[in-house]
Design a protein around this motif. Structure first.
Motif, PDB file in Angstrom:
ATOM      1  N   GLY B  10       5.273  13.073  14.398  1.00  0.00           N
ATOM      2  CA  GLY B  10       4.219  12.646  15.305  1.00  0.00           C
ATOM      3  C   GLY B  10       3.058  11.985  14.602  1.00  0.00           C
ATOM      4  O   GLY B  10       2.275  11.284  15.219  1.00  0.00           O
ATOM      5  N   GLU B  11       2.928  12.193  13.285  1.00  0.00           N
ATOM      6  CA  GLU B  11       1.819  11.571  12.585  1.00  0.00           C
ATOM      7  C   GLU B  11       2.293  10.249  11.968  1.00  0.00           C
ATOM      8  O   GLU B  11       3.474  10.087  11.666  1.00  0.00           O
ATOM      9  N   PRO B  12       1.389   9.323  11.805  1.00  0.00           N
ATOM     10  CA  PRO B  12       1.810   8.025  11.253  1.00  0.00           C
ATOM     11  C   PRO B  12       2.344   8.202   9.834  1.00  0.00           C
ATOM     12  O   PRO B  12       1.887   9.046   9.081  1.00  0.00           O
ATOM     13  N   LEU B  13       3.371   7.410   9.514  1.00  0.00           N
ATOM     14  CA  LEU B  13       3.959   7.483   8.184  1.00  0.00           C
ATOM     15  C   LEU B  13       2.954   7.004   7.142  1.00  0.00           C
ATOM     16  O   LEU B  13       2.257   6.019   7.352  1.00  0.00           O
ATOM     17  N   PRO B  14       2.852   7.695   5.990  1.00  0.00           N
ATOM     18  CA  PRO B  14       1.953   7.218   4.949  1.00  0.00           C
ATOM     19  C   PRO B  14       2.535   5.984   4.276  1.00  0.00           C
ATOM     20  O   PRO B  14       3.731   5.756   4.307  1.00  0.00           O
ATOM     21  N   SER B  15       1.672   5.179   3.661  1.00  0.00           N
ATOM     22  CA  SER B  15       2.142   3.994   2.937  1.00  0.00           C
ATOM     23  C   SER B  15       2.806   4.439   1.637  1.00  0.00           C
ATOM     24  O   SER B  15       2.514   5.497   1.111  1.00  0.00           O
ATOM     25  N   HIS B  16       3.691   3.584   1.144  1.00  0.00           N
ATOM     26  CA  HIS B  16       4.408   3.918  -0.083  1.00  0.00           C
ATOM     27  C   HIS B  16       3.462   3.820  -1.269  1.00  0.00           C
ATOM     28  O   HIS B  16       2.592   2.953  -1.318  1.00  0.00           O
ATOM     29  N   HIS B  17       3.688   4.707  -2.279  1.00  0.00           N
ATOM     30  CA  HIS B  17       2.927   4.608  -3.509  1.00  0.00           C
ATOM     31  C   HIS B  17       3.348   3.351  -4.244  1.00  0.00           C
ATOM     32  O   HIS B  17       4.536   3.081  -4.403  1.00  0.00           O
ATOM     33  N   PRO B  18       2.409   2.575  -4.769  1.00  0.00           N
ATOM     34  CA  PRO B  18       2.794   1.479  -5.669  1.00  0.00           C
ATOM     35  C   PRO B  18       3.341   2.072  -6.958  1.00  0.00           C
ATOM     36  O   PRO B  18       2.881   3.121  -7.405  1.00  0.00           O
ATOM     37  N   ASP B  19       4.339   1.402  -7.561  1.00  0.00           N
ATOM     38  CA  ASP B  19       4.883   1.937  -8.804  1.00  0.00           C
ATOM     39  C   ASP B  19       3.959   1.580  -9.963  1.00  0.00           C
ATOM     40  O   ASP B  19       2.913   0.928  -9.775  1.00  0.00           O
ATOM     41  N   GLU B  20       4.352   1.981 -11.164  1.00  0.00           N
ATOM     42  CA  GLU B  20       3.499   1.789 -12.329  1.00  0.00           C
ATOM     43  C   GLU B  20       3.146   0.318 -12.542  1.00  0.00           C
ATOM     44  O   GLU B  20       1.986  -0.030 -12.808  1.00  0.00           O
ATOM     45  N   THR B  21       4.156  -0.527 -12.418  1.00  0.00           N
ATOM     46  CA  THR B  21       3.903  -1.956 -12.644  1.00  0.00           C
ATOM     47  C   THR B  21       2.926  -2.506 -11.618  1.00  0.00           C
ATOM     48  O   THR B  21       2.008  -3.254 -11.952  1.00  0.00           O
ATOM     49  N   GLU B  22       3.110  -2.130 -10.395  1.00  0.00           N
ATOM     50  CA  GLU B  22       2.204  -2.620  -9.343  1.00  0.00           C
ATOM     51  C   GLU B  22       0.777  -2.149  -9.590  1.00  0.00           C
ATOM     52  O   GLU B  22      -0.182  -2.909  -9.400  1.00  0.00           O
ATOM     53  N   THR B  37      -4.254  -6.604  -1.527  1.00  0.00           N
ATOM     54  CA  THR B  37      -4.907  -5.906  -0.425  1.00  0.00           C
ATOM     55  C   THR B  37      -4.158  -4.618  -0.098  1.00  0.00           C
ATOM     56  O   THR B  37      -4.765  -3.563   0.106  1.00  0.00           O
ATOM     57  N   ARG B  38      -2.834  -4.699  -0.049  1.00  0.00           N
ATOM     58  CA  ARG B  38      -2.029  -3.520   0.287  1.00  0.00           C
ATOM     59  C   ARG B  38      -2.268  -2.396  -0.711  1.00  0.00           C
ATOM     60  O   ARG B  38      -2.503  -1.246  -0.349  1.00  0.00           O
ATOM     61  N   VAL B  39      -2.218  -2.724  -1.982  1.00  0.00           N
ATOM     62  CA  VAL B  39      -2.404  -1.690  -3.003  1.00  0.00           C
ATOM     63  C   VAL B  39      -3.851  -1.188  -2.981  1.00  0.00           C
ATOM     64  O   VAL B  39      -4.095   0.013  -3.139  1.00  0.00           O
ATOM     65  N   GLU B  40      -4.781  -2.091  -2.754  1.00  0.00           N
ATOM     66  CA  GLU B  40      -6.183  -1.679  -2.728  1.00  0.00           C
ATOM     67  C   GLU B  40      -6.419  -0.648  -1.626  1.00  0.00           C
ATOM     68  O   GLU B  40      -7.088   0.369  -1.842  1.00  0.00           O
ATOM     69  N   VAL B  41      -5.868  -0.935  -0.473  1.00  0.00           N
ATOM     70  CA  VAL B  41      -6.033  -0.008   0.647  1.00  0.00           C
ATOM     71  C   VAL B  41      -5.371   1.329   0.322  1.00  0.00           C
ATOM     72  O   VAL B  41      -5.929   2.397   0.594  1.00  0.00           O
ATOM     73  N   HIS B  42      -4.194   1.280  -0.306  1.00  0.00           N
ATOM     74  CA  HIS B  42      -3.497   2.521  -0.645  1.00  0.00           C
ATOM     75  C   HIS B  42      -4.310   3.326  -1.653  1.00  0.00           C
ATOM     76  O   HIS B  42      -4.470   4.543  -1.510  1.00  0.00           O
ATOM     77  N   VAL B  43      -4.850   2.636  -2.669  1.00  0.00           N
ATOM     78  CA  VAL B  43      -5.614   3.337  -3.705  1.00  0.00           C
ATOM     79  C   VAL B  43      -6.861   3.989  -3.110  1.00  0.00           C
ATOM     80  O   VAL B  43      -7.291   5.059  -3.533  1.00  0.00           O
ATOM     81  N   GLU B  44      -7.430   3.330  -2.100  1.00  0.00           N
ATOM     82  CA  GLU B  44      -8.619   3.895  -1.455  1.00  0.00           C
ATOM     83  C   GLU B  44      -8.324   5.214  -0.764  1.00  0.00           C
ATOM     84  O   GLU B  44      -9.213   6.048  -0.591  1.00  0.00           O
TER      85      GLU B  44
END
Lengths: 75, 280
Positions: B10-22, B37-44
């Protein structure tokens, strides 16, 4: 950065294998592209450079943390 | 990329972790705009990735600060021919091992190597070296004298003249940033000494630093305590007014540094200095 911390940072770099240390210098400090670094060092791809650089940076961080030099001690 | 553990229904799926290279490429700003942008948002929003990225930034910052230490010319320093041969891929394996071993311990020779790589990629020189006479010359050279390392050194000298060659390899001592604690060495470009703000103070209206001999431009970068860039600007003066859009928060520790451009594509970083805004 204190002289002691600078010494530990230099020692941290000295624990790295030669090619990784060269890659770190050329990629991080000199700002060359990963493709150029791969060619100079003799690795097969830019991806290999990224992997080695990541591991080297992590190794440097671990080395310093193991000697009690934490984030607040470094710039 | 790693997948997170299963998420409650029921909860929204979390975004995938960026790997080491990313994560590494994101720190260097080398992902595509969308991926940045995608990684920045994830890191936040991901504490573990944020911590890893902060660790990477600290290591990189330490290396950038420490890595410009001047290395004096040593007996084993590489000459132009050796560097050219390395760049040209003309070294025999045993020779290459020795050259890399020296580069691992000599920032001066690393700088010279990087300078040559960049010079060969610059548009006018790359165009000159792709001319038919230079292509033929390099082919003949490669066949004849692998160990004489003419390659890029010879072609570059022919294309750009001796003056161009001297521009590529620094004949001056390597630049070193002067730490705050000691005087710069004679003949070596010092880094800027940051003057204001330092420590706890009111919200700075401007950033000030000492001039650097030979510098024609300065880049000011301000980070927050998560190593995020809060503000960055370039100026020809030794001061930069804080724009109104930069809202420094009381109680938060910030860091800033100034890079001085002392030569073409050559910047000398100051030490990172902390400051914080006093609580009202």
């Amino acid at each position: 950065m204190s002289g002691e911390t600078r010494k530990w940072l230099r020692e941290a770099l000295e624990t790295l294998p030669t090619e990784e240390r060269v890659a770190l210098q050329l990629f991080v400090i000199e700002g060359l592209s990963a493709a150029d670094v791969a060619r100079l060092v003799g690795w097969d791809s830019a991806k290999t450079v990224y992997n080695h650089v990541y591991r080297s940076l992590s190794a440097v961080r671990r080395f310093l943390l193991d000697r009690g030099i934490g984030p607040s001690d470094l710039a | 990329m790693e997948l997170l553990n299963e998420h409650p229904k029921g909860e929204p799926l979390p975004s995938h972790h960026p790997d080491e290279t990313e994560r590494l490429l994101w720190v260097f700003g080398e992902l595509s705009a969308a991926d940045q942008t995608r990684v920045e948002v994830h890191v936040e929003t991901c504490a573990s990735c944020a911590a890893d990225v902060a660790g990477l930034r600290r290591s990189i910052s330490n290396l950038e600060t420490h890595g410009h230490t001047a290395d004096p010319v040593q007996a084993g320093c590489l000459d132009e021919a050796q560097i050219a041969a390395l760049v040209d891929g003309l070294l025999e394996p045993d020779d290459k091992t020795g050259v890399l071993s020296h580069l691992a311990v000599c920032h001066r020779c690393c700088q010279a190597t990087a300078s040559l790589v960049r010079a060969l990629q610059s548009e006018p020189i790359a165009a000159a070296l792709s001319g038919p006479e230079h292509v033929a010359r390099r082919r003949a050279t490669d066949k004849r004298i692998k160990r004489r390392w003419m390659g890029a050194a010879g072609a570059l000298a022919a294309a750009a003249g001796v003056a161009g060659l001297l521009m590529v390899w620094p004949s001056e001592p390597a630049v070193t940033p002067a730490p705050v604690q000691r005087e710069p060495s004679v003949g070596v470009a010092a880094a800027a000494v940051l003057q204001e703000p330092i420590g706890e103070s009111a919200a700075p209206e401007e950033f000030r630093w000492s001039p650097v001999s030979g510098a024609d431009r300065y880049r000011v970068t301000v980070f927050d305590n998560q190593a995020n860039v809060v503000w960055e600007t370039e100026t020809q003066e030794t001061r930069a007014a804080t724009p109104a859009s930069v809202g420094f928060r009381p109680g938060v520790q910030y860091l800033w540094k100034v890079a001085a451009r002392v030569a073409w594509d050559r910047w000398v970083d100051s030490e990172l200095v902390r400051f914080s805004i006093a609580e009202p």
